[in-house]
Design a protein around this motif. Structure first.
Motif, mmCIF file in Angstrom:
data_model
loop_
_atom_site.group_PDB
_atom_site.id
_atom_site.type_symbol
_atom_site.label_atom_id
_atom_site.label_comp_id
_atom_site.label_asym_id
_atom_site.label_seq_id
_atom_site.Cartn_x
_atom_site.Cartn_y
_atom_site.Cartn_z
ATOM 1 N N ALA A 198 0.826 -1.211 0.000
ATOM 2 C CA ALA A 198 0.000 0.000 0.000
ATOM 3 C C ALA A 198 0.859 1.260 0.000
ATOM 4 O O ALA A 198 0.540 2.234 -0.696
ATOM 5 N N ILE A 199 1.944 1.233 0.748
ATOM 6 C CA ILE A 199 2.840 2.396 0.793
ATOM 7 C C ILE A 199 3.471 2.639 -0.572
ATOM 8 O O ILE A 199 3.488 3.773 -1.076
ATOM 9 N N VAL A 200 3.992 1.583 -1.195
ATOM 10 C CA VAL A 200 4.612 1.723 -2.514
ATOM 11 C C VAL A 200 3.567 2.183 -3.533
ATOM 12 O O VAL A 200 3.836 3.072 -4.351
ATOM 13 N N PHE A 201 2.375 1.615 -3.468
ATOM 14 C CA PHE A 201 1.301 2.023 -4.370
ATOM 15 C C PHE A 201 0.984 3.504 -4.196
ATOM 16 O O PHE A 201 0.839 4.240 -5.184
ATOM 17 N N ALA A 202 0.905 3.960 -2.945
ATOM 18 C CA ALA A 202 0.595 5.369 -2.679
ATOM 19 C C ALA A 202 1.685 6.283 -3.232
ATOM 20 O O ALA A 202 1.388 7.344 -3.801
ATOM 21 N N VAL A 203 2.937 5.883 -3.089
ATOM 22 C CA VAL A 203 4.045 6.697 -3.611
ATOM 23 C C VAL A 203 3.954 6.785 -5.136
ATOM 24 O O VAL A 203 4.090 7.869 -5.715
ATOM 25 N N TYR A 204 3.729 5.650 -5.795
ATOM 26 C CA TYR A 204 3.597 5.665 -7.256
ATOM 27 C C TYR A 204 2.398 6.497 -7.704
ATOM 28 O O TYR A 204 2.505 7.285 -8.645
ATOM 29 N N VAL A 205 1.260 6.324 -7.043
ATOM 30 C CA VAL A 205 0.060 7.082 -7.414
ATOM 31 C C VAL A 205 0.302 8.577 -7.217
ATOM 32 O O VAL A 205 -0.083 9.397 -8.064
ATOM 33 N N ALA A 206 0.936 8.956 -6.123
ATOM 34 C CA ALA A 206 1.226 10.374 -5.879
ATOM 35 C C ALA A 206 2.121 10.943 -6.978
ATOM 36 O O ALA A 206 1.880 12.060 -7.473
ATOM 37 N N TYR A 207 3.134 10.178 -7.369
ATOM 38 C CA TYR A 207 4.046 10.631 -8.420
ATOM 39 C C TYR A 207 3.291 10.830 -9.736
ATOM 40 O O TYR A 207 3.402 11.881 -10.377
ATOM 41 N N ILE A 208 2.513 9.849 -10.123
ATOM 42 C CA ILE A 208 1.759 9.940 -11.376
ATOM 43 C C ILE A 208 0.693 11.039 -11.286
ATOM 44 O O ILE A 208 0.450 11.768 -12.258
ATOM 45 N N TRP A 209 0.080 11.197 -10.110
ATOM 46 C CA TRP A 209 -0.928 12.242 -9.923
ATOM 47 C C TRP A 209 -0.317 13.625 -10.133
ATOM 48 O O TRP A 209 -0.900 14.487 -10.797
ATOM 49 N N VAL A 210 0.872 13.846 -9.570
ATOM 50 C CA VAL A 210 1.541 15.145 -9.747
ATOM 51 C C VAL A 210 1.898 15.351 -11.217
ATOM 52 O O VAL A 210 1.732 16.454 -11.749
ATOM 53 N N ILE A 211 2.352 14.302 -11.886
ATOM 54 C CA ILE A 211 2.672 14.424 -13.314
ATOM 55 C C ILE A 211 1.426 14.819 -14.103
ATOM 56 O O ILE A 211 1.486 15.679 -14.988
ATOM 57 N N GLY A 212 0.306 14.213 -13.755
ATOM 58 C CA GLY A 212 -0.925 14.475 -14.504
ATOM 59 C C GLY A 212 -1.592 15.787 -14.178
ATOM 60 O O GLY A 212 -2.204 16.416 -15.042
ATOM 61 N N THR A 213 -1.513 16.222 -12.931
ATOM 62 C CA THR A 213 -2.248 17.420 -12.536
ATOM 63 C C THR A 213 -1.396 18.681 -12.493
ATOM 64 O O THR A 213 -1.928 19.781 -12.605
ATOM 65 N N SER A 214 -0.104 18.509 -12.307
ATOM 66 C CA SER A 214 0.765 19.678 -12.214
ATOM 67 C C SER A 214 2.132 19.376 -12.827
ATOM 68 O O SER A 214 3.151 19.359 -12.133
ATOM 69 N N PRO A 215 2.188 19.129 -14.114
ATOM 70 C CA PRO A 215 3.451 18.739 -14.741
ATOM 71 C C PRO A 215 4.552 19.794 -14.613
ATOM 72 O O PRO A 215 5.734 19.454 -14.566
ATOM 73 N N GLN A 216 4.143 21.048 -14.513
ATOM 74 C CA GLN A 216 5.153 22.107 -14.382
ATOM 75 C C GLN A 216 5.946 21.984 -13.074
ATOM 76 O O GLN A 216 7.084 22.428 -12.994
ATOM 77 N N THR A 217 5.338 21.382 -12.054
ATOM 78 C CA THR A 217 6.029 21.208 -10.772
ATOM 79 C C THR A 217 7.264 20.329 -10.948
ATOM 80 O O THR A 217 8.352 20.662 -10.483
ATOM 81 N N LEU A 218 7.087 19.208 -11.606
ATOM 82 C CA LEU A 218 8.208 18.295 -11.793
ATOM 83 C C LEU A 218 9.077 18.689 -12.987
ATOM 84 O O LEU A 218 10.196 18.205 -13.118
ATOM 85 N N ALA A 219 8.586 19.570 -13.845
ATOM 86 C CA ALA A 219 9.378 20.042 -14.982
ATOM 87 C C ALA A 219 10.329 21.163 -14.584
ATOM 88 O O ALA A 219 11.228 21.517 -15.354
#
Length: 116
Positions: free
Chosen positions: A41-62
């Motif tokens: 569950a922890i690993v899943f949450a980390v992956y989901v958070a990463y993908i969520w940020v990519i999808g909703t706020s790509p400029q943050t990670l760019a």
């Protein structure tokens, strides 16, 4: 020869059933399952958070780590996600092959003592 093999298989099945029914083994199995699902569950949450940020706020990670550099935060966060997954897997394996294996061996020993 066949009769000895059959008897041996039956004895092994009975021994396995006694180990599986042993309270210490059952406790270990519950703890191991809880730990495995928790880590998953922890690993899943980390992956989901990463993908969520990519999808909703790509400029943050760019955003670049430094103004004169070419590396973005997305690269570092992505590397963290991968390394984190390896580390949490190593912790699980260390616990499974240490503490949980000792608990299993204890249950097996106690079960074998009851056979004698």
């Amino acid at each position: 020869m066949k009769q000895n093999e059959t008897h041996s298989r039956e004895a092994e099945k009975a021994r396995a059933a006694r180990v599986l029914a042993h309270p210490a083994f059952r406790s270990m199995a519950r703890q191991k399952a809880w730990l495995g699902w928790s880590f998953s569950a922890i690993v899943f949450a980390v992956y989901v958070a990463y993908i969520w940020v990519i999808g909703t706020s790509p400029q943050t990670l760019a955003a670049k780590v430094s103004s004169d550099g070419i590396t973005t935060w997305g690269i570092w966060v992505g590397m963290f996600v991968i390394v984190f997954s390896f580390v949490i897997t190593l912790v699980y394996v260390w616990l499974a092959n240490g503490k949980f294996e000792e608990m299993t061996q204890k249950a097996v020993r106690e079960t074998q003592e009851g056979e004698k």
